[in-house]
Design an enzyme around this catalytic site. Structure first.
Site, PDB file in Angstrom:
ATOM      1  N   CYS A 189       0.852  -1.221   0.100  1.00 53.67           N
ATOM      2  CA  CYS A 189       0.135   0.067   0.005  1.00 53.67           C
ATOM      3  C   CYS A 189       0.771   1.132  -0.066  1.00 53.67           C
ATOM      4  O   CYS A 189       0.273   2.196  -0.258  1.00 53.67           O
ATOM      5  CB  CYS A 189      -0.895   0.148   1.284  1.00 53.67           C
ATOM      6  SG  CYS A 189      -2.226  -1.225   1.017  1.00 53.67           S
ATOM      7  N   HIS A 205      -9.481   2.905  -1.449  1.00 52.97           N
ATOM      8  CA  HIS A 205      -8.195   2.804  -1.509  1.00 52.97           C
ATOM      9  C   HIS A 205      -7.812   1.906  -2.523  1.00 52.97           C
ATOM     10  O   HIS A 205      -7.776   0.592  -2.607  1.00 52.97           O
ATOM     11  CB  HIS A 205      -7.784   1.867   0.032  1.00 52.97           C
ATOM     12  CG  HIS A 205      -6.482   1.630   0.291  1.00 52.97           C
ATOM     13  ND1 HIS A 205      -5.553   2.457  -0.534  1.00 52.97           N
ATOM     14  CD2 HIS A 205      -6.140   1.123   1.313  1.00 52.97           C
ATOM     15  CE1 HIS A 205      -4.354   1.775   0.228  1.00 52.97           C
ATOM     16  NE2 HIS A 205      -4.622   1.004   1.178  1.00 52.97           N
TER      17      HIS A 205
END
Length: 365
Positions: free
Chosen positions: A81, A317
């Protein structure tokens, strides 16, 4: 020092929804082309893109071919991420070292098209983030573990999630996002942000276990999207890359890594959090945002410098792109927003496996 002179992103789409028709190559090609055009880049020397859940094949080169032409190479970065932010840091390092004059860097993710995974006869939901004997929790399990360790209640997590959604929706209504977005297909807004009624939140079960406090509302939803910035040698106006830091911590508590990353980049550059005009954290989970902000001495709900237009909790996200989106947001808030020369901003993200990345940027006029 390198300077970000252009910054673009797509709208963030829900899986199998607004960007369902577009793969990683198309999403990334759109923002690469837009950033190159904004920067008036007659030549692009390299493309660096983060990607976390894709099917490989060097998405940076594929996107360069689709959006820029035959002569532009590409390198793909995987720090989970934190991949998009790591890609921007890598692109800045290429420019700073004199290996390139114009680099486009960012990230892309199409969770809609994330491949099924297998190894021999074993099918699995995700790749391993850490080998034995290290703990290798899912990100959600790590969030529940952090909440228990720091005593962060479900109610506090939901309060932060409500704030993130509200900030994203307010920014949409005010038109703040329009100048930074490159449209792909018919999507015209970040799809995920919505009202979160308390009666709905009260009924949500633990998302990662019956005893967990993290719910579907306090965990950032997977999404599709891309972002890219143009980096050139120091001189023109934009955001100067003052410093970068990549750190490692225990794989069992990966969400805390941004704390050390931000402290490290601040120490290296001689600044403190009081000197920052804006902070953008990739909000993987509400508990992470609460703990990271408080460990850095910031108020995650009351400090106007902290994710002022919301973050991944409210907008979605797209794993490999979110760190680059944080840089785009800093560019909009500080450069497009008219912050004075010398104003400082930090973008930071955590990666599963125990990695933290932070980038310190300074407005130049």
């Amino acid at each position: 020092m390198s300077v970000v002179v252009a910054a673009r992103r797509t709208w963030v789409g829900r899986p199998a929804a607004g960007h369902a028709h577009a793969d990683e190559t198309r999403l990334a090609a759109a923002v690469l082309s837009a950033a190159a055009q904004d920067a008036s880049a007659g030549r692009v020397d390299d493309v660096v893109l983060g990607n976390a859940a894709g099917h490989g094949g060097n998405v940076a080169r594929r996107a360069a071919l689709a959006g820029l032409g035959l002569a532009v190479p590409g390198i793909s970065v995987d720090r989970q991420c934190a991949s998009g932010l790591a890609a921007v840091a890598t692109g800045a390092a290429l420019v700073d070292a004199g290996h390139a004059d114009v680099v486009l860097a960012g990230g892309v993710e199409s969770t809609t098209r994330a491949p099924a995974r297998s190894h021999g006869r074993l099918d699995y939901r995700r790749a391993s983030f850490a080998p034995p004997p290290w703990a290798d929790p899912d990100a959600g399990q790590a969030a529940d573990r952090l909440a228990r360790a720091r005593g962060v209640t479900r109610e506090r997590q939901h309060a932060y999630a409500i704030a993130s959604h509200s900030r994203v929706r307010a920014a949409h209504e005010a038109g703040w996002f329009g100048p930074e977005v490159t449209g792909v297909g018919g999507l015209d807004r970040d799809e995920h942000a919505r009202p979160l009624p308390g009666r709905v939140l009260d009924r949500l079960p633990g998302a990662f276990g019956p005893d967990g406090s993290v719910t579907a509302a306090s965990a950032a939803p997977a999404a599709d999207g891309a972002a890219a910035v143009a980096l050139v040698p120091d001189g023109p106006p934009g955001l100067r890359v003052r410093g970068a830091a990549t750190v490692a911590c225990g794989p069992d508590m990966p969400l805390l890594a941004p704390v050390r990353a931000v402290r490290t980049v601040c120490e290296r550059t001689g600044v403190g959090t009081a000197d920052l005009a804006a902070v953008e954290l990739v909000e993987a989970f509400a508990v992470q945002a609460l703990v990271v902000a408080e460990d850095l001495g910031l108020d995650p709900l009351g400090d106007p410098r902290w994710n002022p237009d919301g973050g991944a909790l409210g907008a979605g996200h797209p794993f490999g792109a979110s760190g680059a989106i944080a840089v785009v947001r800093l560019y909009s808030r500080l450069v497009r927003g008219g912050a004075p020369a010398g104003a400082l901003g930090v973008a930071t993200a955590a990666g599963t496996g125990g990695i933290g990345v932070a980038l310190l940027l300074e407005v130049v006029r």
